[in-house]
Design a protein around this motif. Sequence first.
Motif, PDB file in Angstrom:
ATOM      1  N   GLU A   1      50.783  46.493  17.198  1.00  0.00           N
ATOM      2  CA  GLU A   1      52.028  46.345  17.964  1.00  0.00           C
ATOM      3  C   GLU A   1      51.870  46.886  19.375  1.00  0.00           C
ATOM      4  OE1 GLU A   1      54.943  44.737  17.351  1.00  0.00           O
ATOM      5  OE2 GLU A   1      53.791  43.968  15.665  1.00  0.00           O
ATOM      6  N   MET A   2      51.183  48.017  19.494  1.00  0.00           N
ATOM      7  CA  MET A   2      50.951  48.601  20.818  1.00  0.00           C
ATOM      8  C   MET A   2      50.158  47.625  21.691  1.00  0.00           C
ATOM      9  SD  MET A   2      48.915  52.081  21.829  1.00  0.00           S
ATOM     10  CE  MET A   2      47.320  51.268  21.810  1.00  0.00           C
ATOM     11  N   LEU A   3      49.138  47.007  21.123  1.00  0.00           N
ATOM     12  CA  LEU A   3      48.331  46.050  21.888  1.00  0.00           C
ATOM     13  C   LEU A   3      49.128  44.799  22.227  1.00  0.00           C
ATOM     14  CD1 LEU A   3      44.833  46.360  20.187  1.00  0.00           C
ATOM     15  CD2 LEU A   3      45.529  47.191  22.432  1.00  0.00           C
ATOM     16  N   LYS A   4      49.953  44.305  21.310  1.00  0.00           N
ATOM     17  CA  LYS A   4      50.793  43.129  21.605  1.00  0.00           C
ATOM     18  C   LYS A   4      51.674  43.402  22.822  1.00  0.00           C
ATOM     19  CE  LYS A   4      51.317  41.333  16.919  1.00  0.00           C
ATOM     20  NZ  LYS A   4      52.280  41.137  15.820  1.00  0.00           N
ATOM     21  N   ASN A   5      52.313  44.558  22.834  1.00  0.00           N
ATOM     22  CA  ASN A   5      53.198  44.907  23.952  1.00  0.00           C
ATOM     23  C   ASN A   5      52.413  45.053  25.253  1.00  0.00           C
ATOM     24  OD1 ASN A   5      55.443  44.930  22.264  1.00  0.00           O
ATOM     25  ND2 ASN A   5      55.221  47.098  21.809  1.00  0.00           N
ATOM     26  N   SER A   6      51.261  45.681  25.186  1.00  0.00           N
ATOM     27  CA  SER A   6      50.443  45.856  26.389  1.00  0.00           C
ATOM     28  C   SER A   6      49.949  44.520  26.924  1.00  0.00           C
ATOM     29  CB  SER A   6      49.244  46.768  26.088  1.00  0.00           C
ATOM     30  OG  SER A   6      49.680  48.072  25.781  1.00  0.00           O
ATOM     31  N   VAL A   7      49.478  43.663  26.047  1.00  0.00           N
ATOM     32  CA  VAL A   7      48.958  42.357  26.483  1.00  0.00           C
ATOM     33  C   VAL A   7      50.077  41.509  27.072  1.00  0.00           C
ATOM     34  CG1 VAL A   7      47.927  40.188  25.682  1.00  0.00           C
ATOM     35  CG2 VAL A   7      46.912  42.384  25.028  1.00  0.00           C
ATOM     36  N   ALA A   8      51.266  41.590  26.512  1.00  0.00           N
ATOM     37  CA  ALA A   8      52.399  40.862  27.096  1.00  0.00           C
ATOM     38  C   ALA A   8      52.636  41.326  28.533  1.00  0.00           C
ATOM     39  CB  ALA A   8      53.655  41.061  26.248  1.00  0.00           C
ATOM     40  N   ALA A   9      52.532  42.624  28.773  1.00  0.00           N
ATOM     41  CA  ALA A   9      52.706  43.144  30.135  1.00  0.00           C
ATOM     42  C   ALA A   9      51.572  42.677  31.045  1.00  0.00           C
ATOM     43  CB  ALA A   9      52.769  44.669  30.110  1.00  0.00           C
TER      44      ALA A   9
ATOM     45  N   ASP B   1      44.810  50.186  30.036  1.00  0.00           N
ATOM     46  CA  ASP B   1      45.128  49.711  31.385  1.00  0.00           C
ATOM     47  C   ASP B   1      43.894  49.766  32.285  1.00  0.00           C
ATOM     48  OD1 ASP B   1      47.780  49.411  30.617  1.00  0.00           O
ATOM     49  OD2 ASP B   1      48.497  51.156  31.750  1.00  0.00           O
ATOM     50  N   LYS B   2      43.139  50.848  32.206  1.00  0.00           N
ATOM     51  CA  LYS B   2      41.945  51.007  33.048  1.00  0.00           C
ATOM     52  C   LYS B   2      40.909  49.947  32.705  1.00  0.00           C
ATOM     53  CE  LYS B   2      43.513  54.696  35.069  1.00  0.00           C
ATOM     54  NZ  LYS B   2      44.115  54.569  36.384  1.00  0.00           N
ATOM     55  N   LEU B   3      40.703  49.694  31.418  1.00  0.00           N
ATOM     56  CA  LEU B   3      39.706  48.695  31.014  1.00  0.00           C
ATOM     57  C   LEU B   3      40.124  47.290  31.427  1.00  0.00           C
ATOM     58  CD1 LEU B   3      38.618  49.974  27.480  1.00  0.00           C
ATOM     59  CD2 LEU B   3      37.469  50.293  29.696  1.00  0.00           C
ATOM     60  N   VAL B   4      41.399  46.972  31.255  1.00  0.00           N
ATOM     61  CA  VAL B   4      41.873  45.637  31.641  1.00  0.00           C
ATOM     62  C   VAL B   4      41.835  45.486  33.160  1.00  0.00           C
ATOM     63  CG1 VAL B   4      43.868  44.077  31.632  1.00  0.00           C
ATOM     64  CG2 VAL B   4      43.206  45.296  29.540  1.00  0.00           C
ATOM     65  N   ASP B   5      42.216  46.524  33.885  1.00  0.00           N
ATOM     66  CA  ASP B   5      42.153  46.476  35.346  1.00  0.00           C
ATOM     67  C   ASP B   5      40.716  46.215  35.810  1.00  0.00           C
ATOM     68  OD1 ASP B   5      43.294  46.810  38.032  1.00  0.00           O
ATOM     69  OD2 ASP B   5      42.085  48.642  38.076  1.00  0.00           O
TER      70      ASP B   5
ATOM     71  N   ARG C   1      49.798  39.970  30.798  1.00  0.00           N
ATOM     72  CA  ARG C   1      49.988  38.542  31.069  1.00  0.00           C
ATOM     73  C   ARG C   1      51.082  38.316  32.104  1.00  0.00           C
ATOM     74  NH1 ARG C   1      49.675  36.906  24.704  1.00  0.00           N
ATOM     75  NH2 ARG C   1      47.387  36.667  24.578  1.00  0.00           N
ATOM     76  N   SER C   2      52.121  39.131  32.073  1.00  0.00           N
ATOM     77  CA  SER C   2      53.214  38.939  33.037  1.00  0.00           C
ATOM     78  C   SER C   2      52.793  39.336  34.449  1.00  0.00           C
ATOM     79  CB  SER C   2      54.459  39.722  32.609  1.00  0.00           C
ATOM     80  OG  SER C   2      54.267  41.108  32.760  1.00  0.00           O
ATOM     81  N   VAL C   3      51.884  40.282  34.561  1.00  0.00           N
ATOM     82  CA  VAL C   3      51.398  40.724  35.873  1.00  0.00           C
ATOM     83  C   VAL C   3      50.273  39.826  36.388  1.00  0.00           C
ATOM     84  CG1 VAL C   3      50.214  42.621  37.072  1.00  0.00           C
ATOM     85  CG2 VAL C   3      52.079  43.114  35.493  1.00  0.00           C
ATOM     86  N   ASN C   4      49.467  39.308  35.475  1.00  0.00           N
ATOM     87  CA  ASN C   4      48.307  38.472  35.834  1.00  0.00           C
ATOM     88  C   ASN C   4      48.545  37.047  35.350  1.00  0.00           C
ATOM     89  OD1 ASN C   4      46.314  40.684  36.744  1.00  0.00           O
ATOM     90  ND2 ASN C   4      47.024  41.419  34.754  1.00  0.00           N
ATOM     91  N   THR C   5      49.525  36.393  35.940  1.00  0.00           N
ATOM     92  CA  THR C   5      49.965  35.084  35.446  1.00  0.00           C
ATOM     93  C   THR C   5      48.898  34.000  35.552  1.00  0.00           C
ATOM     94  OG1 THR C   5      50.969  34.608  37.592  1.00  0.00           O
ATOM     95  CG2 THR C   5      52.395  35.567  35.902  1.00  0.00           C
ATOM     96  N   LEU C   6      47.929  34.165  36.437  1.00  0.00           N
ATOM     97  CA  LEU C   6      46.889  33.144  36.601  1.00  0.00           C
ATOM     98  C   LEU C   6      45.670  33.403  35.731  1.00  0.00           C
ATOM     99  CD1 LEU C   6      47.101  32.707  40.473  1.00  0.00           C
ATOM    100  CD2 LEU C   6      48.213  31.344  38.682  1.00  0.00           C
TER     101      LEU C   6
END
Length: 177
Positions: A36-44, A77-81, A46-51
Amino acid sequence: QEGLDRQAAIVAAMSEAQRLENAVKTADWDNVDLGEMLKNSVAAYRSVNTLRTINLNLPAANCELRCAPDLLVQALDKLVDNAVSLSAQECAIDISLRREDRAWLICVANAGSRLPDVLHERLFDSLVSLRDNKGGGQHLGLGLHIVRLVAEAHGGTVSARNLPHAQGVEFTIRLPV
C-alpha cells in the motif's frame, strides 16, 4: 565565486546529513503494508512525472512490516529521483516489491544509465557523487547516503548493480522481516 558557492553547498549538505541522521534516530515506527505504501508513492511519482512510465510490481499477499514509513518513503523518493534524472524520458522506471528468504526487497530499476566501474563501493558514502556534471549544477552525493542510513536503521542494506546486457541499473533496499 564558484568556489564559495560550492563550499556553501557542502556546508549545507553536511548540515542536512546531520539533520537526517538525527531524524533516523527519532523516527516513528509502525506496522505498515509495504504494498500500500508503494502504491501511494508510485501514484505521487506518476502525477509529478506525467511524461514518464513508472511501473509497479507487487506480490498478491499482504506485505506487512514494522518500519519507519516516513523514512522508507524518503529513501524511495531518492532512488526514484535518481532514476528519473539519470535516464532518458522514454526509459521506464520499474519499482517492485518481493519477498526473498526472510526479507522484503524494494527494487528501483531504470534503463539507460549504468554505474561506473570505478568507486562502486563508495556509491552510498556521504558527499560522494559519481555523476558527471556535464548538465551543470552541483550534485553533492547525499541521496544514496540517505538511502543507506534508512536501510541500516531498519537493520537492512542497500545495494546497486548494473543490469545484464547493458539494460540499466537496479537499486535494492533489503529489509529483514
